[in-house]
Write a protein that holds these residues in place. Structure first.
Motif, PDB file in Angstrom:
ATOM      1  N   LYS A  55       0.659  -1.017   0.035  1.00  0.00           N
ATOM      2  CA  LYS A  55       0.028  -0.024  -0.131  1.00  0.00           C
ATOM      3  C   LYS A  55       0.936   1.339  -0.011  1.00  0.00           C
ATOM      4  O   LYS A  55       1.900   1.273   0.692  1.00  0.00           O
ATOM      5  CB  LYS A  55      -0.952   0.096   1.553  1.00  0.00           C
ATOM      6  CG  LYS A  55      -1.847  -0.946   1.367  1.00  0.00           C
ATOM      7  CD  LYS A  55      -2.812  -0.838   2.671  1.00  0.00           C
ATOM      8  CE  LYS A  55      -3.948  -1.871   2.515  1.00  0.00           C
ATOM      9  NZ  LYS A  55      -4.773  -1.229   3.852  1.00  0.00           N
ATOM     10  N   ARG A  56       0.248   1.982  -0.793  1.00  0.00           N
ATOM     11  CA  ARG A  56       1.032   3.383  -0.515  1.00  0.00           C
ATOM     12  C   ARG A  56       0.874   4.201   0.681  1.00  0.00           C
ATOM     13  O   ARG A  56      -0.295   3.970   1.355  1.00  0.00           O
ATOM     14  CB  ARG A  56       0.646   4.433  -1.657  1.00  0.00           C
ATOM     15  CG  ARG A  56       1.569   3.954  -3.024  1.00  0.00           C
ATOM     16  CD  ARG A  56       0.860   4.611  -4.252  1.00  0.00           C
ATOM     17  NE  ARG A  56      -0.475   4.029  -4.710  1.00  0.00           N
ATOM     18  CZ  ARG A  56      -1.342   4.547  -5.600  1.00  0.00           C
ATOM     19  NH1 ARG A  56      -1.285   5.970  -5.692  1.00  0.00           N
ATOM     20  NH2 ARG A  56      -2.479   4.026  -5.643  1.00  0.00           N
ATOM     21  N   VAL A 113       4.119  12.364  11.569  1.00  0.00           N
ATOM     22  CA  VAL A 113       4.612  11.485  10.721  1.00  0.00           C
ATOM     23  C   VAL A 113       3.485  11.350   9.719  1.00  0.00           C
ATOM     24  O   VAL A 113       3.974  11.232   8.483  1.00  0.00           O
ATOM     25  CB  VAL A 113       5.011  10.198  11.482  1.00  0.00           C
ATOM     26  CG1 VAL A 113       5.202   8.960  10.459  1.00  0.00           C
ATOM     27  CG2 VAL A 113       5.985  10.261  12.126  1.00  0.00           C
ATOM     28  N   CYS A 114       2.305  11.229   9.819  1.00  0.00           N
ATOM     29  CA  CYS A 114       1.410  11.267   9.011  1.00  0.00           C
ATOM     30  C   CYS A 114       1.161  12.301   7.757  1.00  0.00           C
ATOM     31  O   CYS A 114       1.074  12.036   6.620  1.00  0.00           O
ATOM     32  CB  CYS A 114      -0.170  11.075   9.425  1.00  0.00           C
ATOM     33  SG  CYS A 114      -0.514   9.647  10.122  1.00  0.00           S
ATOM     34  N   ALA A 115       1.549  13.414   8.334  1.00  0.00           N
ATOM     35  CA  ALA A 115       1.707  14.555   7.407  1.00  0.00           C
ATOM     36  C   ALA A 115       2.690  14.506   6.489  1.00  0.00           C
ATOM     37  O   ALA A 115       2.889  14.805   5.289  1.00  0.00           O
ATOM     38  CB  ALA A 115       2.002  15.856   8.320  1.00  0.00           C
ATOM     39  N   GLU A 116       3.826  14.016   6.930  1.00  0.00           N
ATOM     40  CA  GLU A 116       5.199  13.823   5.982  1.00  0.00           C
ATOM     41  C   GLU A 116       5.063  12.592   5.046  1.00  0.00           C
ATOM     42  O   GLU A 116       5.462  12.854   4.022  1.00  0.00           O
ATOM     43  CB  GLU A 116       6.331  12.992   7.255  1.00  0.00           C
ATOM     44  CG  GLU A 116       7.105  14.171   7.909  1.00  0.00           C
ATOM     45  CD  GLU A 116       7.906  13.526   8.732  1.00  0.00           C
ATOM     46  OE1 GLU A 116       8.759  12.496   8.218  1.00  0.00           O
ATOM     47  OE2 GLU A 116       8.301  13.961   9.938  1.00  0.00           O
ATOM     48  N   VAL A 117       4.490  11.703   5.304  1.00  0.00           N
ATOM     49  CA  VAL A 117       4.041  10.465   4.321  1.00  0.00           C
ATOM     50  C   VAL A 117       2.859  10.339   3.853  1.00  0.00           C
ATOM     51  O   VAL A 117       2.638   9.732   2.699  1.00  0.00           O
ATOM     52  CB  VAL A 117       4.552   9.161   5.119  1.00  0.00           C
ATOM     53  CG1 VAL A 117       5.729   9.213   5.757  1.00  0.00           C
ATOM     54  CG2 VAL A 117       3.424   8.891   6.036  1.00  0.00           C
ATOM     55  N   GLY A 118       1.799  11.572   4.149  1.00  0.00           N
ATOM     56  CA  GLY A 118       0.671  11.454   3.586  1.00  0.00           C
ATOM     57  C   GLY A 118      -0.336  10.481   3.868  1.00  0.00           C
ATOM     58  O   GLY A 118      -1.500  10.248   3.308  1.00  0.00           O
ATOM     59  N   ALA A 119      -0.321   9.753   4.896  1.00  0.00           N
ATOM     60  CA  ALA A 119      -1.212   8.857   5.570  1.00  0.00           C
ATOM     61  C   ALA A 119      -2.282   9.501   6.380  1.00  0.00           C
ATOM     62  O   ALA A 119      -2.310  10.778   6.880  1.00  0.00           O
ATOM     63  CB  ALA A 119      -0.284   7.790   6.609  1.00  0.00           C
ATOM     64  N   GLN A 120      -3.497   8.811   6.324  1.00  0.00           N
ATOM     65  CA  GLN A 120      -4.625   9.395   7.212  1.00  0.00           C
ATOM     66  C   GLN A 120      -4.364   8.901   8.696  1.00  0.00           C
ATOM     67  O   GLN A 120      -3.771   7.924   8.875  1.00  0.00           O
ATOM     68  CB  GLN A 120      -5.822   8.806   6.368  1.00  0.00           C
ATOM     69  CG  GLN A 120      -6.058   9.066   5.127  1.00  0.00           C
ATOM     70  CD  GLN A 120      -6.346  10.567   4.987  1.00  0.00           C
ATOM     71  OE1 GLN A 120      -6.943  11.252   5.646  1.00  0.00           O
ATOM     72  NE2 GLN A 120      -5.693  11.096   3.954  1.00  0.00           N
ATOM     73  N   ARG A 129       8.521   3.939   9.292  1.00  0.00           N
ATOM     74  CA  ARG A 129       9.128   2.671   8.554  1.00  0.00           C
ATOM     75  C   ARG A 129       7.646   1.727   8.161  1.00  0.00           C
ATOM     76  O   ARG A 129       7.668   1.346   7.230  1.00  0.00           O
ATOM     77  CB  ARG A 129       9.981   1.843   9.470  1.00  0.00           C
ATOM     78  CG  ARG A 129      11.291   2.428   9.164  1.00  0.00           C
ATOM     79  CD  ARG A 129      12.374   1.605   9.559  1.00  0.00           C
ATOM     80  NE  ARG A 129      12.401   1.095  11.102  1.00  0.00           N
ATOM     81  CZ  ARG A 129      12.565   1.770  12.090  1.00  0.00           C
ATOM     82  NH1 ARG A 129      13.098   2.937  11.956  1.00  0.00           N
ATOM     83  NH2 ARG A 129      12.505   1.257  13.308  1.00  0.00           N
ATOM     84  N   ALA A 130       6.675   1.756   8.768  1.00  0.00           N
ATOM     85  CA  ALA A 130       5.732   0.868   8.862  1.00  0.00           C
ATOM     86  C   ALA A 130       4.712   1.311   7.932  1.00  0.00           C
ATOM     87  O   ALA A 130       4.304   0.591   7.218  1.00  0.00           O
ATOM     88  CB  ALA A 130       4.992   0.695  10.370  1.00  0.00           C
ATOM     89  N   LEU A 131       4.680   2.784   7.709  1.00  0.00           N
ATOM     90  CA  LEU A 131       3.561   3.515   6.890  1.00  0.00           C
ATOM     91  C   LEU A 131       4.432   3.246   5.367  1.00  0.00           C
ATOM     92  O   LEU A 131       3.716   3.304   4.376  1.00  0.00           O
ATOM     93  CB  LEU A 131       3.503   4.762   7.141  1.00  0.00           C
ATOM     94  CG  LEU A 131       2.541   5.002   8.317  1.00  0.00           C
ATOM     95  CD1 LEU A 131       2.535   6.484   8.839  1.00  0.00           C
ATOM     96  CD2 LEU A 131       1.453   4.369   8.215  1.00  0.00           C
ATOM     97  N   GLU A 132       5.696   3.324   5.446  1.00  0.00           N
ATOM     98  CA  GLU A 132       6.384   3.151   3.947  1.00  0.00           C
ATOM     99  C   GLU A 132       6.479   1.739   3.524  1.00  0.00           C
ATOM    100  O   GLU A 132       7.005   1.658   2.341  1.00  0.00           O
ATOM    101  CB  GLU A 132       7.862   3.915   4.146  1.00  0.00           C
ATOM    102  CG  GLU A 132       7.288   5.536   4.348  1.00  0.00           C
ATOM    103  CD  GLU A 132       8.591   6.337   4.392  1.00  0.00           C
ATOM    104  OE1 GLU A 132       9.470   5.660   4.758  1.00  0.00           O
ATOM    105  OE2 GLU A 132       8.453   7.559   4.496  1.00  0.00           O
ATOM    106  N   ALA A 133       6.221   0.999   4.383  1.00  0.00           N
ATOM    107  CA  ALA A 133       6.686  -0.510   4.173  1.00  0.00           C
ATOM    108  C   ALA A 133       5.809  -1.238   2.920  1.00  0.00           C
ATOM    109  O   ALA A 133       4.486  -0.844   2.787  1.00  0.00           O
ATOM    110  CB  ALA A 133       6.745  -1.379   5.226  1.00  0.00           C
TER     111      ALA A 133
END
Length: 92
Positions: free
Chosen positions: A11-12, A39-46, A88-92
């Motif tokens: 997943k992106r 972290v969510c703002a950095e990687v674009g996660a909700q 790392r978990a969000l980018e994996a």
């Protein structure tokens, strides 16, 4: 190929959901929220926040561990959130 050997489609970060389970007045929850927001703002996660005092099932499952952080519905960590590990978990 066996379903156990198949890799899950990656997943992106924008498709990931971080859930913070906490309660009002909890300083660890406030600290966790700061890390999650950054972290969510950095990687674009909700991300979303759930109040353990408003949900009996969440209370039963997690009352000794708050704050609890889920990534896509699975427990990632509790008490303290390490920003590098979450990233790392969000980018994996």
């Amino acid at each position: 190929m066996s379903p156990l050997l198949r890799r899950k489609e990656k997943k992106r970060p924008g498709e990931r959901l971080v859930t913070l389970i906490g309660k009002p007045g909890c300083h660890l929850c406030d600290d966790a929220q700061e890390v999650i927001e950054e972290v969510c703002a950095e990687v674009g996660a909700q991300w979303e926040k759930k109040d353990i005092s408003q949900d009996e099932e969440l209370y039963r499952l997690h009352w000794e561990q708050i704050p609890v952080v889920l990534v896509d519905g699975e427990q990632h960590t509790f008490w303290r959130v390490n920003p590098d590990r979450l990233r790392r978990a969000l980018e994996a």
